[in-house]
Design an enzyme around this catalytic site. Structure first.
Site, short mmCIF file in Angstrom:
data_model
loop_
_atom_site.label_atom_id
_atom_site.label_comp_id
_atom_site.label_asym_id
_atom_site.label_seq_id
_atom_site.Cartn_x
_atom_site.Cartn_y
_atom_site.Cartn_z
CD GLU A 146 13.84 -74.35 -45.12
OE1 GLU A 146 13.92 -75.55 -45.45
OE2 GLU A 146 14.42 -73.89 -44.12
CG HIS A 158 23.79 -69.37 -42.06
ND1 HIS A 158 24.28 -70.61 -41.77
CD2 HIS A 158 22.53 -69.35 -41.54
CE1 HIS A 158 23.38 -71.31 -41.10
NE2 HIS A 158 22.31 -70.57 -40.95
#
Lengths: 337, 326
Positions: B60, B129
């Site tokens: 990322e 998450h």
């Protein structure tokens, strides 16, 4: 290379050395603030690599030891000095300082203080070159210390995978701030780490500008030829500490003495004397003219330039003249209430 | 005017912007061959090819950095981060680079990237998450942060974000990708600034953004049945905040509830209350009330998760409290 180019290169390196030493003096006079990282001793690397590149055409990006890279890439030296002084005429209008020199007019895309951050930015510049189909390349200069960041590994993987036109130049000066390379890095020859990414690489003497130019020329031909990235390592040494606040206590006097003997300006000057291109008298005259140029043009410009206006504090944070179609606010008719 | 899903609205904006400008590219994990985790780029790899719909490795920070570098040289990358939790890995390139480059270059270099990422809780995805980090991005100078609550803004704000010269963070929501709403057939841009009154009312202002606007709308329905006229304000943009629209609404209703799915500490609600205090303190008839998540990492267990995340009844209860009805 003809004699006039050789003389020009020697003068450039003398100029960069004097620029750095003069900024040291201005720092001691408190005319320059913040952090100041000097390039003295490593001049042959940036000068030689960028001599082999197409400055103004290729993108160049580096870390915080960025003055010389910016100037060799084409940024006016007086604007770089004005930036160190924090003046509005500086390369970054006084907002960046020593570590953040930018000059997009010559595709010098910045100095960055986060070690290793320029790796992905350079790959992105290269992605844009490839996307546009130009023959530009991106050249990323970083020290050996940057190679222990995650961005190094992540970027090498993507640059190789996507065959990006990027040259990674590792200036291995043996110290990551104050920690010697064998105390921070399991594989000390940095070019060997490229086998993990299938990127061609090589290691060279960074103190001999002729060796630098020859090696960089081959590497740049590889990258510009569409063959993907190349990683080139130059062994070099900074003559001063990491920054002005560095006591330099971690290096031995003997090691420093050995590397001073391999001063890149001295090596090249001796070579030009042996070849009959320069005499001692010529070199002394050259040093004098550099001193005068730095004082009368570069430093004077920085000293005489105005400060940024405090009322412009908020300028440049976002686009100062945005298109209202994209920005808004919502017209009353667009409100769903 | 067609009714389409939120994910289809995002896909349409991608498609139109990719067709409009060859400098637009999309980058992210699984967005190409796999079609995108939330289908937001489905079919576009086949249409535009691997050079413009770029499947990235799971890196990322560096693929965001590559997008930023590309934007400095003229590209307009739309960067997808699969979950806002993973955006924490990209904070160096996003906050230390994209948000600062324009300023520290004296306005000479800009980074016109778009980062899209879902930033809400879904169903039992557990703590790693389910972070909602809107408050972190909205505190960063040099960024724009927007939170489309439905398909129209998801479509029109993405289009504006691609055209805008600033780095824009678009916070979407896992639970909204299948939500449907009307989007005009003709090309439409929705501005990146400006709050919106989505339901007009006179007795209390319910302020939300992203998914919490829907909690406010549901609470407003229940309040209407009780004879209370609630105004619902969608912030739309968390950076910059539209102070004027907030002030006008509070001056009308004199009572405020702020609903956020994020935790409360140093949060959206605290910022909005500060705005109200600075803009129109004396218009308030009652203390503002915040509705927010519990101050814990989001738990996996269904009952615990429900208890941690606010719902429409929590907004209703808060409204009744500021109205003095409890």
């Amino acid at each position: 290379m003809n004699a006039s180019d050789q003389k020009r290169l020697l003068r450039e390196m003398i100029f960069y050395r004097r620029f750095e030493e003069r900024s040291f003096e201005a720092y001691m006079e408190r005319k320059i603030g913040g952090f100041l990282h000097l390039y003295s001793g490593q001049e042959a690397v940036a000068t030689g690599v960028l001599e082999a590149a197409r400055c103004g055409h290729d993108y160049v990006i580096t870390g915080y030891r960025d003055h010389v890279h910016a100037i060799k890439a084409g940024a006016p030296a007086r604007e770089v000095m004005a930036e160190l002084y924090g003046k509005v005429t500086g390369s970054s209008r006084g907002r960046g300082g020593s570590m953040h020199i930018f000059d997009p007019t010559v595709n010098f895309m910045g100095g960055y203080a986060l070690v290793g951050q320029p790796f992905p930015l350079a790959a992105g510049l290269a992605l844009a070159c490839k996307h546009k189909g130009t023959d530009q390349i991106a050249i990323c200069f970083l020290g050996d210390g940057a190679n222990n960041q995650g961005t190094f590994h992540e970027t090498m993987n993507m640059a190789s995978l996507w065959k990006l036109p990027v040259l990674f130049v590792c200036e291995n000066n043996l110290y990551a701030i104050g920690t010697r390379i064998d105390r921070s890095t399991a594989v000390t020859d940095q070019y060997k780490r490229m086998c993990a990414y299938n990127i061609p690489s090589s290691q060279h003497d960074g103190q001999d500008i002729d060796a630098v130019m020859a090696a960089a020329g081959d590497a740049i031909a590889h990258v510009r030829g569409g063959k993907g990235p190349y990683f080139i390592e130059f062994m070099t040494y900074r003559q001063r500490g990491h920054s002005m606040s560095d006591s330099n206590a971690y290096r031995s006097k003997e090691e420093e003495r050995q590397w001073l003997e391999r001063d890149p300006i001295r090596i090249y000057g001796e070579r030009l004397k042996k070849a009959g291109v320069m005499t001692d008298k010529d070199i002394a005259a050259m040093e004098k003219s550099v001193l005068e140029e730095i004082e009368n043009d570069v430093v004077r410009f920085a000293e005489e330039s105005p400060e940024p206006r405090v009322e412009d504090l908020n300028k440049y944070c976002l686009d100062d003249q945005p298109d209202p179609r994209w920005i808004g606010p919502l017209a009353q008719g667009e409100q769903h209430g | 005017m067609a009714e389409i899903a939120y994910w289809e609205a995002i896909r349409r904006a991608h498609d139109e912007e990719l067709a409009h400008d060859r400098m637009v590219v999309a980058m992210g994990e699984d967005i190409g061959v796999a079609g995108g985790t939330y289908k937001a780029t489905s079919g576009l790899y086949q249409k535009y090819g691997a050079d413009r719909i770029i499947d990235t490795p799971i890196s990322e920070n560096s693929y965001t950095g590559i997008g930023i570098g590309a934007s400095m040289a003229g590209l307009r990358p739309i960067i997808e981060i699969m979950s806002i939790n993973f955006a924490l890995l990209a904070l160096d390139t996003l906050i230390n680079a994209a948000a600062k480059i324009r300023y520290m270059s004296g306005g000479r270099v800009s980074c016109p990237i778009v980062m899209r990422t879902p930033g809400g809780t879904a169903h039992q995805l557990a703590a790693q998450h389910s972070a909602r980090l809107a408050r972190m991005f909205m505190s960063t100078p040099g960024l724009r942060v927007v939170t489309p609550r439905g398909p129209l803004d998801a479509y029109g704000m993405l289009k504006s974000a691609v055209r805008c010269n600033d780095p824009v963070i678009i916070i979407e929501h896992e639970s909204m990708y299948n939500m449907r709403g009307e989007v005009p057939d003709e090309e439409t841009f929705r501005p990146l600034e400006g709050a919106e009154i989505v339901r007009a009312g006179t007795d209390v202002t319910l302020i939300g953004y992203n998914y919490s606007v829907h909690l406010c709308l549901a609470a407003a329905e229940k309040l209407a049945a009780m004879g209370v006229s609630a105004e619902v304000l969608d912030l739309r943009a968390l950076r910059p905040i539209d102070r004027d629209t907030i002030r006008r609404s509070v001056e009308k209703t004199h009572k405020v509830v702020i609903a956020e799915e994020d935790e409360a500490t140093v949060g959206v609600g605290s910022e909005i209350i500060s705005v109200i205090v600075e803009e129109c303190f004396f218009a308030l008839d009652a203390q503002p009330v915040r509705v927010h998540a519990a101050d814990v990492p989001v738990p996996y267990n269904r009952q615990l998760e429900k208890a941690a995340i606010p719902n429409a009844d929590d907004v209703l209860a808060a409204a009744l409290k500021v109205l003095g009805r409890v």
